[in-house]
Write an enzyme that holds these catalytic residues in place. Structure first.
Site, short mmCIF file in Angstrom:
data_model
loop_
_atom_site.label_atom_id
_atom_site.label_comp_id
_atom_site.label_asym_id
_atom_site.label_seq_id
_atom_site.Cartn_x
_atom_site.Cartn_y
_atom_site.Cartn_z
N TYR A 133 3.05 -3.54 -2.01
CA TYR A 133 1.93 -2.78 -2.59
C TYR A 133 2.26 -2.47 -4.05
CZ TYR A 133 5.00 1.06 -1.07
OH TYR A 133 6.07 1.89 -0.85
N HIS B 120 8.08 -3.15 -4.73
CA HIS B 120 6.99 -3.58 -5.60
C HIS B 120 7.27 -4.91 -6.28
CE1 HIS B 120 5.57 0.38 -4.82
NE2 HIS B 120 6.63 0.91 -5.37
#
Ligand code: C5P
Length: 208
Positions: free
Chosen positions: A136, A184
């Site tokens: 994400y 990430h």
């Protein structure tokens, strides 16, 4: 500066990278109309490099800190619990005190300035801007995309890994040498940011 719809609104998005150390960007950052900081970002003791004004401070419960009375708290909800934590945390104290880590039951923030990002924004950023790379988007990348939507001019500070590929912070010595960019897609995010700067949608201040 003149108020009104014709005026160009300049925004500083301040990530937490250690590349801010020794940058002397403080005055430049403070001259922006909107100054967005995030998570644990301190200013006290770091004014010369990061500035001292914060108009918007982005956080989620695990990264919550106390804010002054003029700063807008912007919650980026990652999960339902984050939304449940907020009302108590800015008033009498939340009964939710544990999530992935221990949470602060109460923080200082002006409850009249609280904003909550629509959770669908995370999905939008992951889908449209990152092509679903990584688990994400990072808080910083979402902040940057949000700024592109609400500002006329976007200046980006405090983004960039250290020499070992880790997301270090300007206020501390990194202990986890295997941090990389966490969950990430840090390199992918940085490439998108660079492309945006090449087409003059934003400006990157690289730091040191
Ligand atoms: O570490 P933290 O998530 O609090 O940092 C805020 C944001 O700043 C990150 O989500 C990331 O987008 C950016 N950052 C960076 N380079 C670093 C540290 C943080 O680009 N060295």
């Amino acid at each position: 500066m003149d108020a009104g719809p014709e005026r160009c609104r300049t925004c500083a998005v301040v990530g937490n990278s250690g590349n801010l150390k020794g940058s002397h960007y403080g005055a430049l950052i403070d001259s922006s109309d909107v100054i967005i900081r995030m998570n644990k970002a301190p200013t006290s003791g770091y004014e010369q490099d990061v500035g001292s004004r914060t108009t918007h401070h982005i956080m989620y419960p695990e990264s919550a800190i106390d804010l002054d009375n003029t700063t807008s708290l912007v919650l980026f909800p990652f999960k339902t619990l984050d939304l449940q934590w907020l009302p108590g945390a800015i008033t009498n104290g939340s009964h939710i005190t544990f999530s992935r880590t221990r949470l602060r039951a109460k923080i200082k923030a002006n409850k009249d300035l609280v904003r909550v990002l629509n959770p669908v924004f995370m999905k939008y950023v992951h889908e449209v801007w990152l092509d679903y790379y990584g688990k994400y988007p990072s808080t910083g990348f979402m902040a940057l995309i949000l700024a592109l939507h609400i500002c006329d001019e976007v200046n980006v500070y405090g983004f960039g890994k250290d020499g070992n590929g880790n997301w270090h912070h300007y206020w501390e010595t990194l202990t986890n040498k295997k941090l990389k960019t966490g969950n990430h897609p840090g390199d992918y995010e940085y490439n998108v940011t660079r492309k945006l700067s090449e087409i003059h949608k934003l400006e990157i201040y690289k730091g040191w």
